[in-house]
Design a protein around this motif. Structure first.
Motif, PDB file in Angstrom:
ATOM      1  N   ALA A 193       3.208  -5.234  12.656  1.00  0.00           N
ATOM      2  CA  ALA A 193       4.668  -4.995  12.769  1.00  0.00           C
ATOM      3  C   ALA A 193       4.938  -3.994  13.930  1.00  0.00           C
ATOM      4  N   GLU A 194       3.863  -2.755  13.626  1.00  0.00           N
ATOM      5  CA  GLU A 194       3.934  -1.661  14.565  1.00  0.00           C
ATOM      6  C   GLU A 194       3.715  -2.265  16.148  1.00  0.00           C
ATOM      7  N   LYS A 195       2.856  -3.091  16.304  1.00  0.00           N
ATOM      8  CA  LYS A 195       2.547  -3.731  17.520  1.00  0.00           C
ATOM      9  C   LYS A 195       3.798  -4.523  18.151  1.00  0.00           C
ATOM     10  N   TYR A 196       4.095  -5.196  17.355  1.00  0.00           N
ATOM     11  CA  TYR A 196       5.544  -5.992  17.777  1.00  0.00           C
ATOM     12  C   TYR A 196       6.537  -5.209  18.150  1.00  0.00           C
ATOM     13  N   ALA A 197       6.843  -4.162  17.214  1.00  0.00           N
ATOM     14  CA  ALA A 197       7.905  -3.392  17.493  1.00  0.00           C
ATOM     15  C   ALA A 197       7.883  -2.527  19.101  1.00  0.00           C
ATOM     16  N   ALA A 198       6.547  -2.101  19.351  1.00  0.00           N
ATOM     17  CA  ALA A 198       6.231  -1.159  20.259  1.00  0.00           C
ATOM     18  C   ALA A 198       6.311  -2.311  21.577  1.00  0.00           C
ATOM     19  N   GLU A 199       5.809  -3.514  21.476  1.00  0.00           N
ATOM     20  CA  GLU A 199       6.105  -4.518  22.416  1.00  0.00           C
ATOM     21  C   GLU A 199       7.526  -4.764  23.099  1.00  0.00           C
ATOM     22  N   ILE A 200       8.152  -4.918  21.830  1.00  0.00           N
ATOM     23  CA  ILE A 200       9.698  -5.153  22.190  1.00  0.00           C
ATOM     24  C   ILE A 200      10.393  -3.943  22.859  1.00  0.00           C
TER      25      ILE A 200
ATOM     26  N   ARG B 154      11.388  -1.414   9.752  1.00  0.00           N
ATOM     27  CA  ARG B 154      11.629  -1.474   8.435  1.00  0.00           C
ATOM     28  C   ARG B 154      10.548  -1.837   7.437  1.00  0.00           C
ATOM     29  N   LEU B 155       9.781  -2.835   7.440  1.00  0.00           N
ATOM     30  CA  LEU B 155       8.722  -3.449   6.826  1.00  0.00           C
ATOM     31  C   LEU B 155       7.720  -2.432   6.915  1.00  0.00           C
ATOM     32  N   SER B 156       7.337  -1.865   8.026  1.00  0.00           N
ATOM     33  CA  SER B 156       6.162  -1.070   8.648  1.00  0.00           C
ATOM     34  C   SER B 156       6.084   0.229   7.597  1.00  0.00           C
ATOM     35  N   LYS B 157       7.283   0.614   7.068  1.00  0.00           N
ATOM     36  CA  LYS B 157       7.360   1.768   6.012  1.00  0.00           C
ATOM     37  C   LYS B 157       6.969   1.479   4.777  1.00  0.00           C
ATOM     38  N   THR B 158       6.902   0.295   4.296  1.00  0.00           N
ATOM     39  CA  THR B 158       6.513   0.090   2.895  1.00  0.00           C
ATOM     40  C   THR B 158       5.169  -0.812   3.033  1.00  0.00           C
TER      41      THR B 158
ATOM     42  N   LYS C  85       0.498  -1.737  -1.116  1.00  0.00           N
ATOM     43  CA  LYS C  85       1.108  -2.933  -1.263  1.00  0.00           C
ATOM     44  C   LYS C  85      -0.077  -3.924  -1.129  1.00  0.00           C
ATOM     45  N   SER C  86      -1.084  -3.942  -0.743  1.00  0.00           N
ATOM     46  CA  SER C  86      -2.309  -4.936  -1.030  1.00  0.00           C
ATOM     47  C   SER C  86      -2.560  -4.668  -2.275  1.00  0.00           C
ATOM     48  N   MET C  87      -2.737  -3.385  -2.827  1.00  0.00           N
ATOM     49  CA  MET C  87      -3.268  -3.451  -4.198  1.00  0.00           C
ATOM     50  C   MET C  87      -2.075  -3.929  -5.114  1.00  0.00           C
ATOM     51  N   GLU C  88      -1.013  -3.768  -4.801  1.00  0.00           N
ATOM     52  CA  GLU C  88      -0.136  -4.445  -5.746  1.00  0.00           C
ATOM     53  C   GLU C  88      -0.042  -5.778  -5.914  1.00  0.00           C
ATOM     54  N   ILE C  89      -0.175  -6.426  -4.632  1.00  0.00           N
ATOM     55  CA  ILE C  89      -0.418  -7.956  -4.582  1.00  0.00           C
ATOM     56  C   ILE C  89      -1.599  -8.472  -5.046  1.00  0.00           C
ATOM     57  N   ALA C  90      -2.790  -7.640  -4.904  1.00  0.00           N
ATOM     58  CA  ALA C  90      -4.173  -8.099  -5.597  1.00  0.00           C
ATOM     59  C   ALA C  90      -4.289  -8.127  -6.803  1.00  0.00           C
ATOM     60  N   LYS C  91      -3.720  -7.041  -7.467  1.00  0.00           N
ATOM     61  CA  LYS C  91      -3.565  -7.124  -8.978  1.00  0.00           C
ATOM     62  C   LYS C  91      -2.706  -8.204  -9.361  1.00  0.00           C
ATOM     63  N   ALA C  92      -1.725  -8.550  -8.982  1.00  0.00           N
ATOM     64  CA  ALA C  92      -0.957  -9.551  -9.602  1.00  0.00           C
ATOM     65  C   ALA C  92      -1.782 -10.805  -9.616  1.00  0.00           C
ATOM     66  N   GLU C  93      -2.308 -11.286  -8.068  1.00  0.00           N
ATOM     67  CA  GLU C  93      -3.427 -11.923  -8.072  1.00  0.00           C
ATOM     68  C   GLU C  93      -4.156 -12.405  -9.153  1.00  0.00           C
ATOM     69  N   ARG C  94      -5.118 -11.233  -9.312  1.00  0.00           N
ATOM     70  CA  ARG C  94      -6.115 -11.344 -10.557  1.00  0.00           C
ATOM     71  C   ARG C  94      -5.576 -11.277 -11.837  1.00  0.00           C
ATOM     72  N   LYS C  95      -4.465 -11.042 -12.299  1.00  0.00           N
ATOM     73  CA  LYS C  95      -3.705 -11.443 -13.367  1.00  0.00           C
ATOM     74  C   LYS C  95      -3.499 -12.899 -13.608  1.00  0.00           C
ATOM     75  N   GLY C  96      -3.190 -13.497 -12.566  1.00  0.00           N
ATOM     76  CA  GLY C  96      -2.741 -15.016 -12.360  1.00  0.00           C
ATOM     77  C   GLY C  96      -1.447 -15.235 -12.114  1.00  0.00           C
ATOM     78  N   MET C  97      -1.105 -16.197 -11.024  1.00  0.00           N
ATOM     79  CA  MET C  97       0.011 -16.578 -10.655  1.00  0.00           C
ATOM     80  C   MET C  97       0.475 -17.984 -10.408  1.00  0.00           C
ATOM     81  N   THR C  98      -0.037 -18.903 -11.580  1.00  0.00           N
ATOM     82  CA  THR C  98      -0.256 -20.057 -11.600  1.00  0.00           C
ATOM     83  C   THR C  98       1.329 -20.659 -11.334  1.00  0.00           C
ATOM     84  N   THR C  99       2.104 -20.132 -12.314  1.00  0.00           N
ATOM     85  CA  THR C  99       3.511 -20.825 -12.314  1.00  0.00           C
ATOM     86  C   THR C  99       4.285 -20.608 -11.122  1.00  0.00           C
ATOM     87  N   LEU C 100       4.074 -19.346 -10.579  1.00  0.00           N
ATOM     88  CA  LEU C 100       4.752 -19.113  -9.143  1.00  0.00           C
ATOM     89  C   LEU C 100       4.110 -20.145  -8.097  1.00  0.00           C
TER      90      LEU C 100
END
Length: 363
Positions: free
Chosen positions: A127-134, A153-157, A162-177
């Motif tokens: 995101a930072e790379k794309y923003a700088a290029e543009i 906007r996205l680069s701020k969060t 965020k990686s940890m949040e996603i990985a924890k959800a994946e380890r709990k299981g996201m089969t229905t999704l």
């Protein structure tokens, strides 16, 4: 499909994960799939007045699932079908973190591994790379300005948290999704999926007079339970697969021998739904064989933007180090070595690759 051009990538815009699944399936080159995925995710939320089908966290997860579908397919092809390529000559023969089975060396696969191991930091760097290029362009045309603003906007969060949040959800299981996203892709979007579900709901007469078959009633009940967090069968794809299989067997038993042999019978909505459901479950099972193992190995590499840059361009010289990535997912994940040790490993990989290239030149 020919390789994606920069002009084509500039037109990429998030529509839905069903659209993403369809589009990425049409792209042959793995690097192009990754470039498309990056641009697609970074345009998520670009339109303020649009209600998106999935959150950015869910979209990142589902994109990882889809890319690992490709990983599994290519890996099976490499080891079971491809008679011309020797796996021992590829990165996958010595690196369990390999995402693209056909990558020849670490440099070719490092962006893929970064996304799979630390998606928040990967997308932040992009995101930072794309923003700088543009920003460095003389003029902003088309989607340049809104895309740049969305990247900022996205680069701020987007980060390791965020990686940890996603990985924890994946380890709990996201089969229905995952099953839902696969079905939405089959029905060309969420609305198509909703219409398909409406068509298979039992009508008033069927409910009152019990005209549903036992197999059909069971499929209805198990599908409802599969999507109910409070039910014991919530997310149970084994039970759901069994119900879908039994329903399809029941419908097949009602066809004439000629229809079964020629496949001429038109599938009723519920029969078609059961078939699509079974395909989605089978794809999910195949994905589970590789998803956590590969993403887990990528996580253990502790990749950051600086480490990735040093691997891709070692000749640049010393690179400023960040603190080692620390995603404390569970007790099974070992503590990472310190940044200096990781850099030494990276340097060793680069030296080893250079020796191979030198040997190949001298042969």
């Amino acid at each position: 499909m020919p390789k994606l051009t920069k002009a084509q990538l500039k037109d990429v815009k998030y529509v839905s994960m069903a659209d993403y699944y369809r589009a990425v399936d049409q792209i042959e080159d793995f690097d192009d799939k990754m470039a498309f995925t990056t641009r697609y995710l970074l345009s998520h939320g670009m339109d303020e007045d649009v209600q998106y089908d999935y959150s950015i966290e869910e979209a990142i997860h589902l994109a990882r699932v889809k890319l690992m579908d490709t990983h599994k397919q290519l890996k099976d092809k490499l080891y079971n079908e491809d008679q011309e390529t020797n796996p021992d000559s590829l990165l996958i023969s010595k690196d369990e973190s390999t995402v693209n089975p056909y990558a020849k060396d670490l440099k070719e696969d490092i962006d893929n591994q970064f996304f799979m191991g630390n998606p928040g930091e990967y997308l932040k760097a992009k995101a930072e790379k794309y923003a700088a290029e543009i920003e460095g362009q003389n003029i902003e045309i088309g989607l340049d300005k809104p895309f740049k603003e969305n990247c900022i906007r996205l680069s701020k969060t987007l980060n390791s948290d965020k990686s940890m949040e996603i990985a924890k959800a994946e380890r709990k299981g996201m089969t229905t999704l995952n099953i839902q996203a696969r079905l939405e892709a089959k029905y060309r979007g969420r609305e198509g999926f909703r219409r398909a579900q409406d068509l298979i709901k039992p009508g008033f007469i069927a409910k009152v007079f019990g005209t549903r078959s036992t197999a059909g009633k069971n499929l209805d009940e198990v599908w409802a339970a599969f999507n109910n967090p409070k039910h014991a069968l919530y997310g149970n794809k084994e039970a759901l697969g069994k119900a879908a299989t039994e329903y399809l067997a029941y419908k097949n038993s009602k066809k004439s021998a000629a229809e079964r042999m020629a496949g001429l019978a038109v599938k009723e909505p519920k029969e078609g739904f059961a078939a699509n459901l079974l395909e989605a479950i089978q794809a999910e099972k195949a994905n589970e064989e590789v998803f956590l193992s590969v993403t887990g190995e990528c996580y253990k590499s502790g990749l950051t933007a600086e480490k990735v840059d040093s691997i891709k361009s070692p000749e640049v010289g010393a690179v400023k180090k960040r603190e080692p990535l620390d995603l404390d997912l569970d007790d099974e994940v070992e503590e990472r070595d310190n940044a200096t040790e990781i850099d030494n490993e990276v340097e060793a990989v680069n030296d080893k690759q250079a020796e191979k290239e030198e040997d190949s030149v001298n042969m």
